[in-house]
Design a protein around this motif. Structure first.
Motif, mmCIF file in Angstrom:
data_model
loop_
_atom_site.group_PDB
_atom_site.id
_atom_site.type_symbol
_atom_site.label_atom_id
_atom_site.label_comp_id
_atom_site.label_asym_id
_atom_site.label_seq_id
_atom_site.Cartn_x
_atom_site.Cartn_y
_atom_site.Cartn_z
ATOM 1 N N LEU A 1 42.601 39.434 39.307
ATOM 2 C CA LEU A 1 41.863 38.162 39.225
ATOM 3 C C LEU A 1 41.324 37.935 37.821
ATOM 4 C CD1 LEU A 1 39.852 38.185 42.592
ATOM 5 C CD2 LEU A 1 42.001 37.009 42.068
ATOM 6 N N GLY A 2 40.805 39.000 37.194
ATOM 7 C CA GLY A 2 40.281 38.863 35.837
ATOM 8 C C GLY A 2 41.351 38.461 34.844
ATOM 9 N N ARG A 3 42.523 39.038 34.960
ATOM 10 C CA ARG A 3 43.616 38.698 34.043
ATOM 11 C C ARG A 3 44.105 37.269 34.277
ATOM 12 N NH1 ARG A 3 46.597 43.287 31.816
ATOM 13 N NH2 ARG A 3 45.392 45.183 32.140
ATOM 14 N N ARG A 4 44.183 36.865 35.523
ATOM 15 C CA ARG A 4 44.595 35.492 35.815
ATOM 16 C C ARG A 4 43.561 34.494 35.282
ATOM 17 N NH1 ARG A 4 46.616 35.973 42.167
ATOM 18 N NH2 ARG A 4 48.527 37.160 41.754
ATOM 19 N N TYR A 5 42.315 34.858 35.409
ATOM 20 C CA TYR A 5 41.255 33.972 34.925
ATOM 21 C C TYR A 5 41.297 33.838 33.406
ATOM 22 C CZ TYR A 5 36.530 32.280 33.977
ATOM 23 O OH TYR A 5 35.458 31.565 33.526
ATOM 24 N N PRO B 1 41.978 29.844 32.804
ATOM 25 C CA PRO B 1 40.654 29.559 33.382
ATOM 26 C C PRO B 1 40.574 28.191 34.030
ATOM 27 C CG PRO B 1 40.590 29.435 30.982
ATOM 28 C CD PRO B 1 41.920 30.010 31.342
ATOM 29 N N GLN B 2 41.453 27.280 33.651
ATOM 30 C CA GLN B 2 41.415 25.940 34.226
ATOM 31 C C GLN B 2 41.836 25.936 35.694
ATOM 32 O OE1 GLN B 2 43.563 27.026 32.030
ATOM 33 N NE2 GLN B 2 45.650 26.522 32.686
ATOM 34 N N HIS B 3 42.463 27.013 36.146
ATOM 35 C CA HIS B 3 42.854 27.094 37.549
ATOM 36 C C HIS B 3 41.678 27.387 38.477
ATOM 37 C CE1 HIS B 3 47.318 28.127 36.464
ATOM 38 N NE2 HIS B 3 46.990 26.872 36.204
ATOM 39 N N PHE B 4 40.587 27.828 37.917
ATOM 40 C CA PHE B 4 39.444 28.245 38.719
ATOM 41 C C PHE B 4 38.380 27.147 38.741
ATOM 42 C CE2 PHE B 4 41.768 31.977 37.667
ATOM 43 C CZ PHE B 4 41.573 32.874 38.704
ATOM 44 N N ARG B 5 37.450 27.274 39.655
ATOM 45 C CA ARG B 5 36.472 26.200 39.877
ATOM 46 C C ARG B 5 35.441 26.114 38.756
ATOM 47 N NH1 ARG B 5 31.491 27.382 41.601
ATOM 48 N NH2 ARG B 5 30.974 29.544 42.077
ATOM 49 N N SER B 6 35.342 27.139 37.921
ATOM 50 C CA SER B 6 34.398 27.138 36.809
ATOM 51 C C SER B 6 34.959 27.982 35.683
ATOM 52 C CB SER B 6 33.037 27.695 37.263
ATOM 53 O OG SER B 6 32.197 27.934 36.139
ATOM 54 N N GLU C 1 38.691 35.634 45.787
ATOM 55 C CA GLU C 1 39.750 34.859 45.153
ATOM 56 C C GLU C 1 39.664 33.388 45.537
ATOM 57 O OE1 GLU C 1 44.636 34.984 44.659
ATOM 58 O OE2 GLU C 1 43.687 35.931 46.396
ATOM 59 N N CYS C 2 39.554 33.104 46.832
ATOM 60 C CA CYS C 2 39.534 31.709 47.283
ATOM 61 C C CYS C 2 38.301 30.969 46.788
ATOM 62 C CB CYS C 2 39.611 31.648 48.810
ATOM 63 S SG CYS C 2 41.218 32.135 49.482
ATOM 64 N N HIS C 3 37.152 31.607 46.841
ATOM 65 C CA HIS C 3 35.928 30.934 46.390
ATOM 66 C C HIS C 3 35.975 30.674 44.890
ATOM 67 C CE1 HIS C 3 31.628 30.244 45.563
ATOM 68 N NE2 HIS C 3 31.587 29.782 46.802
ATOM 69 N N ALA C 4 36.502 31.621 44.122
ATOM 70 C CA ALA C 4 36.615 31.421 42.674
ATOM 71 C C ALA C 4 37.579 30.292 42.338
ATOM 72 C CB ALA C 4 37.067 32.721 42.001
ATOM 73 N N ALA D 1 50.235 43.411 47.558
ATOM 74 C CA ALA D 1 50.977 44.538 46.989
ATOM 75 C C ALA D 1 52.031 44.061 45.998
ATOM 76 C CB ALA D 1 51.616 45.353 48.112
ATOM 77 N N VAL D 2 52.746 43.002 46.345
ATOM 78 C CA VAL D 2 53.776 42.468 45.454
ATOM 79 C C VAL D 2 53.148 41.934 44.171
ATOM 80 C CG1 VAL D 2 55.476 40.619 45.163
ATOM 81 C CG2 VAL D 2 55.448 41.971 47.264
ATOM 82 N N ASP D 3 52.037 41.216 44.286
ATOM 83 C CA ASP D 3 51.380 40.669 43.098
ATOM 84 C C ASP D 3 50.891 41.781 42.168
ATOM 85 O OD1 ASP D 3 51.871 38.175 44.078
ATOM 86 O OD2 ASP D 3 49.821 37.780 44.757
ATOM 87 N N ILE D 4 50.294 42.823 42.744
ATOM 88 C CA ILE D 4 49.810 43.937 41.922
ATOM 89 C C ILE D 4 50.986 44.663 41.270
ATOM 90 C CG2 ILE D 4 48.647 46.177 41.996
ATOM 91 C CD1 ILE D 4 46.832 45.070 44.177
#
Length: 458
Positions: free
Chosen positions: A232-236, A240-245, A405-408, A431-434
């Motif tokens: 999640l940290g790497r995706r953010y 960052p525009q994909h997340f709510r903040s 993940e969903c709330h973020a 598992a696949v994503d990791i």
């Protein structure tokens, strides 16, 4: 002439005999007190007695000190002082018996000197960490690009305006890529431990790591929790525009673990006149400044750059839940998928370190009085909603991570997506994503605990 030489030699020889006798008596006194018997003691005593015994009168054994100073030395006339008469008839046999006192120190118990060194070490590390944190926070509060101007009509009132609608992020419940899942399975089959029973596989084995993650109702270990936080940290960071903040961060499992373990020490430590100066848990300032977790460093300061904090919480190694800390709202939301696992009283105890130490950290690390005045030592509030989709026992860790993940991402907790029957699908998808985004994660060990466990508590 020759006679004078003989007399001088005789006198010196007599002096040597006196010294030998004196030393042997000192040694004998020590041996008697510590209960040592040696074969050569009698021989040395006999040799000493061949000389004159005139030095025997007026001497008295002296008690030994524990640290060895003057150990076994016999008291001499000059040691008694001018006011103490010398009894010429006193002898070694009439000397009062004294017992030897030994002090055994327990190396596991801290001495006064140890405590002083611990306090000095704590103060040194605290000052260094505070200097770093305050240097980072000593700047204007920055808004994300998606946020409006921080000024209202009255520009003297600086108010953070909520984010505008960001561009849609990814779908956390997207269709599973079966080809990638097969690649993962084939890769695991190449492991030497593939056919070893799960309970006997080493924890660094890729088959243990992914088999545990993919098995329905299997307890997720700390390494699985931290791996998804890392994703999640790497995706953010990447989007960052994909997340709510654009003012959020994700913490690993160690933060909650450390804060709960060290909370009583913080609570028992004496504050200064301003209510500050308490002994914080190890790594607290590092989390505040975004330098840990080391696998995902946001390098953003709470309050200055961060408004929302997400963290997983392990309750007695029997239950996982997630929490969302809102700094502007001074409120914490607990996302618990099995509320019956923790009673309200127990949850109050679990949440107490966070509702008290988060506001304290914001005030303690503020770089100047004006910034410190924006915060308060008053405790945060918290709530546990009861309308979130429940999970089956064993899937609590999985659901806690998906709640974060969903709330973020700003996505509601759909009962359809979080249906209990989807547990296996969510595990395979995770598992696949990791596997795709963090190759070799099964060999990773979170060492932040070793580096920061005692960083600020002596």
């Amino acid at each position: 002439m020759l006679k004078d030489v003989v007399d001088a030699m005789s006198e010196e020889f007599g002096t040597c005999l006196k010294e030998i006798k004196y030393l042997s008596e000192r040694l004998e006194a020590v041996e008697k007190k510590v209960g040592i018997n040696t074969k050569w003691k009698e021989t040395s005593s006999q040799n000493a007695r061949t000389g004159t015994s005139s030095q025997k009168a007026g001497t008295q054994t002296q008690s030994e000190s524990v640290n060895g100073t003057n150990t076994g030395r016999k008291s001499l006339p000059e040691d008694k002082g001018p006011d103490v008469p010398i009894d010429a008839s006193s002898s070694k046999d009439k000397a009062p018996e004294t017992s030897l006192s030994l002090v055994l120190l327990d190396k596991t118990q801290s001495t006064v000197l140890d405590l002083e060194k611990e306090d000095a070490r704590y103060c040194e590390r605290r000052d260094a960490a505070l200097a770093l944190c305050r240097a980072k926070s000593d700047r204007t509060r920055r808004l994300a690009a998606s946020q409006q101007s921080p000024y209202t009509a009255n520009n003297t009132a600086k108010v953070i305006i909520p984010n505008k609608k960001l561009c849609p992020g990814y779908d956390p419940f997207a269709k599973l890529n079966k080809k990638k899942l097969k690649d993962l399975t084939d890769w695991c089959k190449m492991c030497p431990d593939y056919r070893t029973p799960l309970d006997k596989k080493p924890r660094t084995s890729r088959t243990w790591w992914y088999q545990t993650l993919r098995t329905s109702l299997s307890w997720l270990a700390d390494c699985h929790i931290d791996a998804w936080i890392n994703v999640l940290g790497r995706r953010y960071d990447a989007n960052p525009q994909h997340f709510r903040s654009e003012r959020m961060c994700f913490l690993d499992h160690l933060c909650a673990q450390q804060w709960r373990a060290k909370y009583q020490d913080w609570k028992d430590s004496e504050p200064d006149q301003n209510g500050l100066g308490r002994r914080l848990p190890g790594g607290a300032w590092n989390y505040y400044s975004g330098t840990i977790p080391s696998f995902y460093q946001s390098n953003k300061v709470w309050g200055t750059d961060i408004d929302d904090i997400y963290a997983p919480v392990n309750y007695k190694d029997t239950h996982w839940f997630a929490m969302w800390i809102s700094i502007p709202k001074r409120h914490i939301v607990v996302f618990d998928n099995i509320c019956s696992s923790i009673s309200p009283t127990e949850l109050d105890e679990v949440m107490e370190p966070f509702i008290f130490m988060v506001p304290y950290l914001l005030v303690e690390c503020a770089s100047y009085d004006e910034e410190r005045a924006q915060y308060s030592l008053e405790p945060f509030t918290y709530a546990r909603p009861t309308n979130i989709p429940p999970a089956r026992s064993g899937d609590c860790g999985l659901y806690a991570l998906k709640y974060i993940e969903c709330h973020a991402l700003g996505i509601e907790f759909s009962k359809k997506d979080f249906a209990k029957a989807n547990g296996k699908y969510m595990r395979d998808k995770m598992a696949v994503d990791i596997f795709e985004e963090l190759p070799g994660v099964h060999e990773y060990e979170n060492k932040d605990n070793f580096e920061n466990l005692d960083a600020y508590d002596g």
